[in-house]
Enzyme design. Sequence first.
Site, PDB file in Angstrom:
ATOM      1  N   GLU A   1     -95.675 -10.173 -42.919  1.00 19.79           N
ATOM      2  CA  GLU A   1     -95.530  -9.808 -44.195  1.00 19.79           C
ATOM      3  C   GLU A   1     -96.620  -9.122 -45.030  1.00 19.79           C
ATOM      4  O   GLU A   1     -96.257  -8.620 -46.015  1.00 19.79           O
ATOM      5  CB  GLU A   1     -95.164 -11.140 -44.725  1.00 19.79           C
ATOM      6  CG  GLU A   1     -94.063 -11.873 -44.233  1.00 19.79           C
ATOM      7  CD  GLU A   1     -92.748 -11.433 -44.597  1.00 19.79           C
ATOM      8  OE1 GLU A   1     -92.699 -10.628 -45.495  1.00 19.79           O
ATOM      9  OE2 GLU A   1     -91.713 -11.692 -43.897  1.00 19.79           O
TER      10      GLU A   1
ATOM     11  N   GLU B   1     -95.675  -6.926 -53.077  1.00 17.08           N
ATOM     12  CA  GLU B   1     -94.862  -6.028 -52.515  1.00 17.08           C
ATOM     13  C   GLU B   1     -95.191  -4.715 -53.277  1.00 17.08           C
ATOM     14  O   GLU B   1     -95.437  -4.578 -54.426  1.00 17.08           O
ATOM     15  CB  GLU B   1     -93.576  -6.406 -52.603  1.00 17.08           C
ATOM     16  CG  GLU B   1     -92.276  -5.532 -52.224  1.00 17.08           C
ATOM     17  CD  GLU B   1     -91.013  -5.786 -52.212  1.00 17.08           C
ATOM     18  OE1 GLU B   1     -90.066  -5.366 -51.686  1.00 17.08           O
ATOM     19  OE2 GLU B   1     -90.949  -7.084 -52.821  1.00 17.08           O
TER      20      GLU B   1
END
Length: 268
Positions: A92, A114
Site C-alpha cells: 500500500e 495517496e
Amino acid sequence: MVRRCCFLPLVVSACNLTICAGWAFSISSILSKELFHSIFLHKDDAACPAKDFYTYESFVQASRCFPSFGNTGSLATRKREIAAFLAQISHETTGGWATAPDGPYAWGLCFKEEVSPQSGYCDSTNTQWPCSPGKSYKGRGPIQLSWNYNYGPAGRALGFDGLHNPEIVSNNSVISWKTALWFWMTEQKPKPSCHNVIVGRYLPTKQDVAANRTIGFGLLTNIINGGLECGIPTDARVNDRIGFFQRYANIFNVDTGTNLDCQYQKPF
C-alpha cells in the site's frame, strides 16, 4: 487501499493509551527494532515522502491497543500474521520499482498518503458517516484508509474525529498505525477480519464457499482491495503483495501457506 464496501464496520471501544501500556505482551518480542529497520530498508530515504514518519516506537505503541495482534496461536502463526500485515501495508505504501536498490520489496512505508487521488472518496449516500465539506477521505496511513465510512468508525473507535479531521492519519504517526491495525483487526460484515483469517479463525459462509473465498493470504487481499484486484488472472498488484509476503515470511522463517492470490475469488 481500503476501498468501497457495502456494509458498516463493527466498532471497537476507544483505545486508551494508559490502558494499552499495561498489556504484558509487546510486539517487540517478535519484531525487534533492528529487524523492523532491516525490513523497511529505505522508508527514511530522502526520496520517500513518509521519511521519519513511520517510526518503530509508534508501531509498538499502537500495537498495544490491539493485544491479540501478533499474539494469537502458535509462535509460527504469530510470526505469519505480522509478516502478512507488514506485506500488505508495504504494498500500500511502496516506493519501490523493479530495479530499485535492494530490490522492489525493500521500499515499503515510503508514502503516507495517496498521491493524485481520483476523487475525494466521499460516499454522499452514507448518512451514518456524512462527509465534511471540503474534506478528502483519500488513502492515508499504512493501510491507506479511505472513504468516509471508514474514517468515521475508525475515528470513533480510536478517539479522533475522522470525518472532520481525516488529515490526522497522515500527520500523527501513532494514530496512523492505529488505523491500519484497527482495519486489520475489525470484522466488517460480510467480510471477516484479516486477523481472524490469518490466525485460522475464519469460518466461510455458504456465500464465501460459492465465491471461492478460501483461507490464505489471497483472502486478505480480497478484504483490503478485492473489488479492484481479485478475480483477475495474474494481477500485478496482487503479485506485488505476494512478493512482499514471501520476503517477510522468509525473514521470519515461517511458511506462507497456500492460496496466496485471489484470482479465482469473487470480491466481497
